[in-house]
Design an enzyme around this catalytic site. Structure first.
Site, PDB file in Angstrom:
ATOM      1  N   GLY A  15       3.740  -1.278   4.024  1.00  0.00           N
ATOM      2  CA  GLY A  15       2.637  -2.207   4.565  1.00  0.00           C
ATOM      3  C   GLY A  15       2.747  -3.773   4.343  1.00  0.00           C
ATOM      4  O   GLY A  15       2.157  -4.415   4.465  1.00  0.00           O
ATOM      5  N   ASP A  61      -2.525  -1.552  10.566  1.00  0.00           N
ATOM      6  CA  ASP A  61      -2.776  -1.426   8.708  1.00  0.00           C
ATOM      7  C   ASP A  61      -3.641  -2.881   8.322  1.00  0.00           C
ATOM      8  O   ASP A  61      -3.882  -2.665   7.342  1.00  0.00           O
ATOM      9  CB  ASP A  61      -1.492  -1.297   8.213  1.00  0.00           C
ATOM     10  CG  ASP A  61      -0.756  -0.103   8.172  1.00  0.00           C
ATOM     11  OD1 ASP A  61      -1.478   1.037   8.685  1.00  0.00           O
ATOM     12  OD2 ASP A  61       0.227   0.252   7.742  1.00  0.00           O
ATOM     13  N   LYS A  95       0.750  -1.207  -0.013  1.00  0.00           N
ATOM     14  CA  LYS A  95       0.129  -0.101  -0.039  1.00  0.00           C
ATOM     15  C   LYS A  95       0.883   1.120  -0.015  1.00  0.00           C
ATOM     16  O   LYS A  95       1.936   1.095   0.551  1.00  0.00           O
ATOM     17  CB  LYS A  95      -0.955  -0.063   1.252  1.00  0.00           C
ATOM     18  CG  LYS A  95      -0.137   0.014   2.468  1.00  0.00           C
ATOM     19  CD  LYS A  95       0.112   1.381   3.145  1.00  0.00           C
ATOM     20  CE  LYS A  95       0.701   1.354   4.500  1.00  0.00           C
ATOM     21  NZ  LYS A  95       1.657   2.506   4.752  1.00  0.00           N
ATOM     22  N   GLY A 153      10.083  -2.713   6.584  1.00  0.00           N
ATOM     23  CA  GLY A 153      10.459  -1.565   7.117  1.00  0.00           C
ATOM     24  C   GLY A 153      10.542  -0.437   6.163  1.00  0.00           C
ATOM     25  O   GLY A 153      11.311   0.464   6.484  1.00  0.00           O
TER      26      GLY A 153
END
Length: 299
Positions: free
Chosen positions: A104, A140, A11, A100
């Site tokens: 997401g 998320d 995302k 990281g």
């Protein structure tokens, strides 16, 4: 032995506004999530061995960690307990989304684990219960059960689908040497306390943009603070704009930066300018496309 394969899409945040710190210590967010075609893949098989077997490919750092630390494991474990399934399962996670980087990937993998595990054992859960379990794993994760374009409020875990916007071509640049832990990004930001007087004008403007079919301009409240700590990320944004991007933005809390291009060809040409970074040419995914890409998916 039958195998179930499920894609786990990344995302970007088209807008990410931080209104302040909540009494519970978390931050109050308003964000517009957008799924993109960059993806991992999960493969599921039943196993004669009890418990959960998880194998990670494509990421040396993730494959060397204890499997319990990967969000796929607690996602599957939570469903096993919720559904009362005792049979063993073998899961293979093929990573492409860099970890990281604000894209997401871990949360998407967890949501795909829910979908794949239920498909493998031909089970379903009520939507409300599934989303409640998802929220316990990360803010998320609920979005990736909805996908497409969606509004996230609260901690980002309260999700409302939004009208899809026209397809956009995206170049994601992921600098290999820069990692931005989300707690650090919040600390650098030092968001002010949320007050109704300060929040209401911002909320009204945000709501108008959220429901616009054009989507409005990109915005990320993390950018200024993160760019001050990592000037290279600001440089990447400038280079994206200089090389044909109509807009560019930090992805989530970073460290990836993405640009919006008028065509895949122009995105690919711009990618040549980042020889020392990972680059991914992709496109936005609508909610209907997401459903078609995951056969049998119903939430």
């Amino acid at each position: 032995m039958p195998e179930v394969r499920v894609p786990a899409f990344a995302k970007i945040n088209l807008r990410l506004e931080i209104l302040g710190k909540r009494p519970d210590g978390f931050h109050e967010l308003r964000t517009i999530f957008q799924a993109i075609s960059l993806k991992d893949e999960l493969r599921f098989k039943t196993s004669r061995e009890p418990g959960i077997e998880l194998r990670v490919l494509g990421s040396d750092s993730l494959s060397s960690e204890p499997i319990e630390q990967n969000l796929v494991y607690p996602a599957v474990d939570a469903l096993r307990k919720e559904l009362g399934i005792t049979a063993g399962v073998a899961v293979e996670l093929r990573k492409t989304i860099p970890a990281g980087r604000g894209l997401g990937g871990g949360s998407s993998d967890a949501a795909a684990a829910f979908i794949g595990y239920m498909r493998l054992f031909k089970k379903q859960l009520p939507r409300e219960r599934l989303f409640a379990i998802a929220a316990t794993l990360g803010a998320d994760v609920p979005f990736f059960l909805e996908s497409g374009r969606a509004l996230g409020i609260g901690k980002g875990d309260e999700i409302y689908p939004l009208p899809d916007i026209p397809k956009r071509h995206i170049l994601v640049v992921s600098p290999k040497s820069i990692h931005v832990p989300t707690p650090d990004a919040y600390r650098w930001l030092n968001a002010r306390q949320l007050t109704n007087a300060a929040a209401n004008p911002k909320l009204y403007g945000f709501c108008a943009l959220a429901w616009s079919l054009q989507g409005g301009p990109l915005l990320n409240d993390f950018e200024e603070a993160v760019f001050q700590q990592h000037p290279r990320l600001a440089e990447i944004k400038r280079e994206l704009l200089q090389n044909g991007a109509s807009e560019a933005l930090l992805a989530g809390s970073g460290s990836a930066v993405f640009g919006v291009f008028p065509s895949p060809a122009k995105a690919r040409r711009a990618a040549v300018g980042f020889p020392h970074d990972q680059t991914f040419v992709c496109e936005t995914i609508s909610r209907d496309s997401y459903r078609r890409l995951i056969p049998g998916f119903r939430v």
